[in-house]
Design an enzyme around this catalytic site. Structure first.
Site, PDB file in Angstrom:
ATOM      1  CG  ASP A 149      -0.386  -0.210   2.553  1.00  0.00           C
ATOM      2  OD1 ASP A 149       0.729  -0.570   2.528  1.00  0.00           O
ATOM      3  OD2 ASP A 149      -1.027  -0.162   3.510  1.00  0.00           O
ATOM      4  CG  ASP A 195      -5.822  -1.674   7.775  1.00  0.00           C
ATOM      5  OD1 ASP A 195      -5.672  -2.551   6.886  1.00  0.00           O
ATOM      6  OD2 ASP A 195      -5.144  -1.524   8.880  1.00  0.00           O
ATOM      7  CG  LEU A 220      -8.446  -9.773  12.335  1.00  0.00           C
ATOM      8  CD1 LEU A 220      -9.668 -10.696  12.875  1.00  0.00           C
ATOM      9  CD2 LEU A 220      -8.007 -10.329  10.897  1.00  0.00           C
ATOM     10  CD  GLU A 264      -5.300   3.636  12.906  1.00  0.00           C
ATOM     11  OE1 GLU A 264      -4.731   2.817  13.232  1.00  0.00           O
ATOM     12  OE2 GLU A 264      -6.529   3.459  12.532  1.00  0.00           O
TER      13      GLU A 264
END
Length: 384
Positions: free
Chosen positions: A36, A169, A122, A157
């Site tokens: 990414d 994410d 996750l 974030e």
């Protein structure tokens, strides 16, 4: 009692308003690891484990939060949003980014909780940020689309939690589609959904239960290695290259003499993984899960030997997986140095095989790994 019902019950115990209920999923990434931030493609999917929210406008200028899982709560005036500590910064980061972008919400009451295993990679933080944004967007009518929300959740974030993450994410949590994966271009944010027809197979994560402390410093070194390698290759290839996807692994090999051994390995992995992720989309279109699984094994080899972000525990689990023809793909998922392997296993044999692998792992490392079966999910949505 279900997690959803728990969240609604806790909301009703704390507030008198009437909530709307939302689900925000975690994510897995099938292929395209450490790509990414290297201008590549990733292939994540939203999953059937996540965070549930009960949220209601309260006609004040105060936001009230209850974390069901942590049995903790706090309130803050929307005129005085500032950084605090622990879990609070994930929801406060969202309020801060809304304020920074001049997006006005009223006061609200919010209870939330989930069933994402802690430390399994996750993306519980992305589920919290994207879920809260989605709920507030629905209740207060901001008019944001899902891509805009993913960008804001990523900035959230970066802000109070201080985690300089890529977009994957938050994007996967908000834009997932059941029985599909997303092929996401990390530069343009163009994306396609590809069918994931698992048929007689299922996805299982095996959590090593270890996290080696060198991880964070090593990520930054990898990033620096890639930037150095890109600069050298760009110069050797004419100086007009803007993205890793314009460099083939063959070109990396031809220019090996200009690169140190370490930088060569990093560059070779990045170019190979970008090609693998693009090929993976074609294989899923053709419903060729077996060949897709082979790419996962190749990705693990690259992450272990070329990018060097694996560890003994992860390598052991993947080597064990290779002993079973019923496991058609296995690799480390996420940043590495611990965490989970992601595996595609034939369902009828899965319990026996997993019991055998986890027993061998315990014998070797004296650690009992956790195992989670995963199914895909739609991206964040309101539960009507």
């Amino acid at each position: 009692m279900s997690v959803k019902q728990d969240v609604i019950t806790v909301f009703q115990e704390n507030f008198t308003t009437t909530p709307r209920v939302f689900y925000s999923p975690g994510r897995i990434n099938l292929i395209g690891e450490h790509i990414d931030y290297n201008h590549g493609y990733v292939m994540p999917a939203a999953i059937d484990k996540g965070i549930w929210f009960a949220v209601a406008a309260n006609n004040t200028q105060t936001a009230n939060f209850v974390s069901v899982d942590l049995k903790d709560s706090f309130s803050i005036s929307l005129d005085a949003v500032q950084k605090q500590d622990s879990w609070k910064n994930y929801v406060l980061g969202v309020l801060h980014i809304l304020e920074e972008n001049n997006i006005k919400s009223g006061g609200f009451d919010c209870a939330f909780g989930g069933n994402l295993p802690v430390g399994a990679g996750l993306s519980s933080s992305a589920a919290v940020e994207g879920g809260l944004l989605f709920a507030l967007n629905s209740i207060f009518g901001f008019g944001l689309n899902r891509v805009e929300m993913a960008k804001l959740a990523q900035k959230a974030e970066h802000s109070y939690p201080g985690v300089n993450c890529g977009i994957m994410d938050q994007f996967a949590s908000l834009n997932g589609k059941k029985d599909h994966v997303i092929l996401l271009d990390c530069v343009t944010l163009d994306y396609q959904h590809f069918p994931l027809q698992l048929n007689n197979y299922a996805i299982y994560l095996i959590n090593t239960k270890v996290h080696h402390s060198l991880a964070s410093g090593e990520y930054n070194k990898r990033r620096h290695d890639c930037e150095e390698g890109f600069a050298i290759l760009n110069e050797k290839l004419g100086g007009n290259i803007t993205s890793w996807r314009q460099i083939s692994s063959e070109q990396v090999v031809l220019n090996k003499s200009f690169l140190s051994d370490r930088i060569f390995d990093r560059c070779l992995f990045v170019t190979q993984e970008i090609a693998r992720t693009q090929k993976a989309g074609e294989l899923l279109k053709a419903d060729n899960l077996a060949e897709f699984g082979k790419l996962m094994f190749l990705t693990h080899d690259g992450l272990s030997k070329l990018y060097e972000v694996s560890c003994d525990e992860l390598d052991f689990l993947v080597d064990e997986a290779k002993q079973y023809p019923e496991i058609i793909g296995s690799r480390v998922m996420g940043g590495g140095f611990g965490g989970c392997t992601i595996n595609i296993i034939e369902k009828v044999k899965a319990d026996a095989i997993i019991a055998s692998i986890t027993s061998a792992y315990h014998k070797k490392f004296n650690i009992t790994p956790e195992v989670y079966e995963m199914a895909t999910s739609d991206g964040t949505y309101e539960i009507l």
